[in-house]
Design a protein around this motif. Structure first.
Motif, PDB file in Angstrom:
ATOM      1  N   VAL A 253       0.860  -1.191   0.000  1.00  0.00           N
ATOM      2  CA  VAL A 253       0.000   0.000   0.000  1.00  0.00           C
ATOM      3  C   VAL A 253       0.891   1.234   0.000  1.00  0.00           C
ATOM      4  O   VAL A 253       1.135   1.856   1.037  1.00  0.00           O
ATOM      5  N   PRO A 254       1.431   1.603  -1.142  1.00  0.00           N
ATOM      6  CA  PRO A 254       2.368   2.736  -1.194  1.00  0.00           C
ATOM      7  C   PRO A 254       1.676   4.061  -0.922  1.00  0.00           C
ATOM      8  O   PRO A 254       0.472   4.215  -1.158  1.00  0.00           O
ATOM      9  N   PHE A 255       2.459   5.013  -0.441  1.00  0.00           N
ATOM     10  CA  PHE A 255       1.948   6.363  -0.238  1.00  0.00           C
ATOM     11  C   PHE A 255       1.852   7.063  -1.587  1.00  0.00           C
ATOM     12  O   PHE A 255       2.740   6.947  -2.432  1.00  0.00           O
ATOM     13  N   THR A 256       0.788   7.808  -1.805  1.00  0.00           N
ATOM     14  CA  THR A 256       0.601   8.582  -3.037  1.00  0.00           C
ATOM     15  C   THR A 256       0.566  10.060  -2.681  1.00  0.00           C
ATOM     16  O   THR A 256      -0.252  10.492  -1.861  1.00  0.00           O
ATOM     17  N   ASP A 257       1.472  10.842  -3.275  1.00  0.00           N
ATOM     18  CA  ASP A 257       1.514  12.253  -2.933  1.00  0.00           C
ATOM     19  C   ASP A 257       0.477  13.030  -3.737  1.00  0.00           C
ATOM     20  O   ASP A 257      -0.257  12.481  -4.562  1.00  0.00           O
ATOM     21  N   LYS A 258       0.435  14.342  -3.526  1.00  0.00           N
ATOM     22  CA  LYS A 258      -0.584  15.168  -4.156  1.00  0.00           C
ATOM     23  C   LYS A 258      -0.376  15.309  -5.654  1.00  0.00           C
ATOM     24  O   LYS A 258      -1.284  15.738  -6.366  1.00  0.00           O
ATOM     25  N   GLU A 259       0.805  14.911  -6.140  1.00  0.00           N
ATOM     26  CA  GLU A 259       1.063  14.933  -7.577  1.00  0.00           C
ATOM     27  C   GLU A 259       0.763  13.592  -8.225  1.00  0.00           C
ATOM     28  O   GLU A 259       0.940  13.424  -9.428  1.00  0.00           O
ATOM     29  N   GLY A 260       0.314  12.625  -7.410  1.00  0.00           N
ATOM     30  CA  GLY A 260      -0.018  11.311  -7.938  1.00  0.00           C
ATOM     31  C   GLY A 260       1.146  10.346  -8.002  1.00  0.00           C
ATOM     32  O   GLY A 260       1.021   9.241  -8.533  1.00  0.00           O
ATOM     33  N   ARG A 261       2.303  10.732  -7.451  1.00  0.00           N
ATOM     34  CA  ARG A 261       3.468   9.860  -7.461  1.00  0.00           C
ATOM     35  C   ARG A 261       3.409   8.908  -6.273  1.00  0.00           C
ATOM     36  O   ARG A 261       3.029   9.300  -5.169  1.00  0.00           O
ATOM     37  N   THR A 262       3.790   7.654  -6.497  1.00  0.00           N
ATOM     38  CA  THR A 262       3.731   6.646  -5.445  1.00  0.00           C
ATOM     39  C   THR A 262       5.100   6.418  -4.827  1.00  0.00           C
ATOM     40  O   THR A 262       6.131   6.491  -5.499  1.00  0.00           O
ATOM     41  N   TYR A 263       5.103   6.135  -3.530  1.00  0.00           N
ATOM     42  CA  TYR A 263       6.330   5.897  -2.774  1.00  0.00           C
ATOM     43  C   TYR A 263       6.170   4.613  -1.974  1.00  0.00           C
ATOM     44  O   TYR A 263       5.429   4.552  -0.994  1.00  0.00           O
ATOM     45  N   VAL A 295       6.615  24.931  -8.371  1.00  0.00           N
ATOM     46  CA  VAL A 295       5.318  24.508  -7.832  1.00  0.00           C
ATOM     47  C   VAL A 295       4.704  23.414  -8.703  1.00  0.00           C
ATOM     48  O   VAL A 295       4.102  22.448  -8.196  1.00  0.00           O
ATOM     49  N   ALA A 296       4.866  23.521 -10.019  1.00  0.00           N
ATOM     50  CA  ALA A 296       4.331  22.508 -10.941  1.00  0.00           C
ATOM     51  C   ALA A 296       4.966  21.147 -10.702  1.00  0.00           C
ATOM     52  O   ALA A 296       4.337  20.109 -10.946  1.00  0.00           O
ATOM     53  N   LYS A 297       6.207  21.130 -10.219  1.00  0.00           N
ATOM     54  CA  LYS A 297       6.889  19.871  -9.924  1.00  0.00           C
ATOM     55  C   LYS A 297       6.594  19.364  -8.511  1.00  0.00           C
ATOM     56  O   LYS A 297       7.116  18.332  -8.087  1.00  0.00           O
ATOM     57  N   GLY A 298       5.791  20.107  -7.785  1.00  0.00           N
ATOM     58  CA  GLY A 298       5.428  19.689  -6.435  1.00  0.00           C
ATOM     59  C   GLY A 298       6.355  20.177  -5.351  1.00  0.00           C
ATOM     60  O   GLY A 298       6.285  19.717  -4.209  1.00  0.00           O
ATOM     61  N   PHE A 299       7.227  21.122  -5.677  1.00  0.00           N
ATOM     62  CA  PHE A 299       8.149  21.663  -4.685  1.00  0.00           C
ATOM     63  C   PHE A 299       7.520  22.844  -3.951  1.00  0.00           C
ATOM     64  O   PHE A 299       6.742  23.600  -4.528  1.00  0.00           O
ATOM     65  N   ALA A 300       7.896  22.997  -2.698  1.00  0.00           N
ATOM     66  CA  ALA A 300       7.452  24.173  -1.945  1.00  0.00           C
ATOM     67  C   ALA A 300       8.243  25.386  -2.408  1.00  0.00           C
ATOM     68  O   ALA A 300       9.356  25.268  -2.931  1.00  0.00           O
ATOM     69  N   TRP A 301       7.675  26.557  -2.217  1.00  0.00           N
ATOM     70  CA  TRP A 301       8.328  27.804  -2.617  1.00  0.00           C
ATOM     71  C   TRP A 301       8.093  28.846  -1.543  1.00  0.00           C
ATOM     72  O   TRP A 301       7.004  28.948  -0.987  1.00  0.00           O
ATOM     73  N   ARG A 302       9.128  29.610  -1.219  1.00  0.00           N
ATOM     74  CA  ARG A 302       8.986  30.666  -0.212  1.00  0.00           C
ATOM     75  C   ARG A 302       9.128  32.021  -0.874  1.00  0.00           C
ATOM     76  O   ARG A 302      10.158  32.315  -1.486  1.00  0.00           O
ATOM     77  N   ASP A 303       8.103  32.798  -0.780  1.00  0.00           N
ATOM     78  CA  ASP A 303       8.167  34.164  -1.297  1.00  0.00           C
ATOM     79  C   ASP A 303       8.973  35.013  -0.321  1.00  0.00           C
ATOM     80  O   ASP A 303       8.596  35.164   0.844  1.00  0.00           O
TER      81      ASP A 303
END
Length: 442
Positions: A253-263, A295-303
């Motif tokens: 039961v792999p973890f699925t992130d918000k981008e749909g990638r499984t771990y 952001v499109a790649k699922g990375f956080a960004w700090r303004d």
């Protein structure tokens, strides 16, 4: 580090300013990779040298000015030999405390650097290894910035000694049998999928901020513990039985992130759990992204919070000569000559500049760092062919040419050697294979 500032990735540094990737160095300024050095200024890739100015790719040299690709030489100016007295007279005839003089010497030296061959990769005393910026190592595969490592693959930024590891990034210092771990080090071993675990820890999995512990799974901020899962204590038998069950479930039961990638079990923590924004990490230096792309790649960004300061002096208004600089400069808020942001000259920095006799910087610390970073090749390799044409020397598409100074093993014809290089296609440098480069170093 002692009496130093604006140093990025420095070890055993004393009385130094504005350095990047430097080890065991004293009384040096504005250089990249000045290792085992003393009095290194405005230089790149200097190893075991003393009193070096505006030079690149020197090993075992003393009293060299504006040189490139020298080995064990003394009293050279722009790659030409001089007597000790002539060299001293040349140095004394320059006003190195003048910003104008420094810029003129930088330009002249870097023109010589560009016209000289570069080794296809930065490697010093390596065996059976591929990658970039590898020193005194053996059996490395696609590694970057490794010092005294052996039996490593796909690893980066590791300090000696480090061994027998795979996908291991940052630190080292006794790390061994490491896998998919980041910023773990100092006598650690058999850590998998861990972050910020040290010292003397072993047999950890999916753990963070652990100190001096062993046999932990999914733990955070524990110290001197053993046989814990999710920070709960178990007996040895309970620990291994429950660990096996958890691993089996992670695979099924792999973890699925918000981008749909499984771990599944066997992968590092998902990107979305990173405590850092992409633009706050070194990744942004090597592989810059816009906020939208990150952001499109699922990375956080700090303004970054915009801070406006009323500057009191522009970089162009600074005194040209360090001799005419008064201590009142410490109270000035200077506008950077590049990004236009405000910066100050700090007291230890001013003391250092006056001690050496070199001018005030016209750029803020961050812009100075980015200027040095232009000489840093990325952790990426491209297929290429040696540019040596034999008797003809070398010619680059940019119009830069070089005449060989020695005979090469391949004769008067072009060198047939191919390799993978950290120099991106289209760059102006003349890239030589190891054999041709060594033939041209003197």
């Amino acid at each position: 580090m002692e009496n130093s500032a604006y140093v990025v990735s420095g070890w055993n540094i004393k009385d130094c300013f504005d350095l990047y990737e430097t080890r065991h160095t004293e009384l040096s300024y504005d250089s990249y990779m000045a290792d085992e050095g003393y009095k290194i200024f405005y230089s790149v890739n200097i190893e075991e040298c003393t009193d070096i100015w505006f030079s690149r790719n020197l090993v075992g040299c003393t009293n060299c000015f504006g040189c490139v690709n020298l080995r064990n030489k003394s009293y050279y100016i722009f790659n030409q030999p001089y007597s000790k007295e002539e060299y001293k007279k040349f140095i004394e005839g320059l006003n190195l405390g003048s910003h104008q003089t420094i810029e003129e010497m930088k330009k002249k030296a870097r023109e010589l650097w560009t016209r000289s061959p570069m080794r296809f990769t930065l490697a010093i005393q390596v065996q059976n290894s591929t990658g970039e910026h590898i020193e005194r190592s053996k059996n490395l595969k696609y590694c970057y910035s490794i010092h005294e490592g052996q039996n490593l693959a796909y690893s980066q930024f590791l300090e000696p000694p480090t061994s027998d590891s795979y996908d291991y990034s940052s630190w080292g210092q006794g790390g061994s049998e490491m896998y998919e771990s980041q910023t773990c080090g100092f006598e650690v071993s058999r850590l998998k999928f861990c972050f910020e675990c040290w010292p003397s820890s072993q047999n950890l999995e999916y753990s963070m901020f652990v100190r001096s512990s062993s046999d932990l799974f999914g733990c955070v901020s524990l110290k001197k513990k053993q046989y814990c899962i999710l920070n709960k204590q178990y007996s040895k038998e309970e620990y291994f039985a429950l660990r096996d069950k958890i691993i089996a479930q992670m695979k099924e039961v792999p973890f699925t992130d918000k981008e749909g990638r499984t771990y599944r079990y066997g992968e590092f923590f998902p990107t979305q759990f990173s405590p850092f924004a992409y633009n706050d990490t070194i990744a942004q230096d090597f592989f810059p992204l816009t906020k939208e792309a990150a952001v499109a790649k699922g990375f956080a960004w700090r303004d970054v919070e915009a801070k406006e300061y009323q500057t009191t002096k522009t970089a162009a208004e600074l005194s040209d000569d360090i001799k005419s600089v008064e201590d009142s400069i410490l109270q000035e808020l200077i506008q950077c000559g590049s990004c236009k942001k405000a910066y100050r000259v700090i007291q230890p920095e001013l003391d250092f500049l006056k001690r050496i006799g070199i001018p005030l910087p016209r750029l803020c610390p961050n812009c100075r760092y980015m200027e040095r970073f232009k000489f840093v090749n990325p952790p990426k390799l491209w297929p290429a062919k040696c540019m040596c044409l034999g008797k003809q020397g070398a010619n680059a598409g940019s119009g830069i040419s070089y005449q060989n100074t020695a005979g090469h093993a391949h004769g008067d014809g072009g060198c047939p050697n191919e390799f993978e290089t950290s120099y991106k296609p289209g760059r102006p440098e003349l890239i030589y294979c190891e054999q041709c480069y060594q033939a041209e170093t003197v």
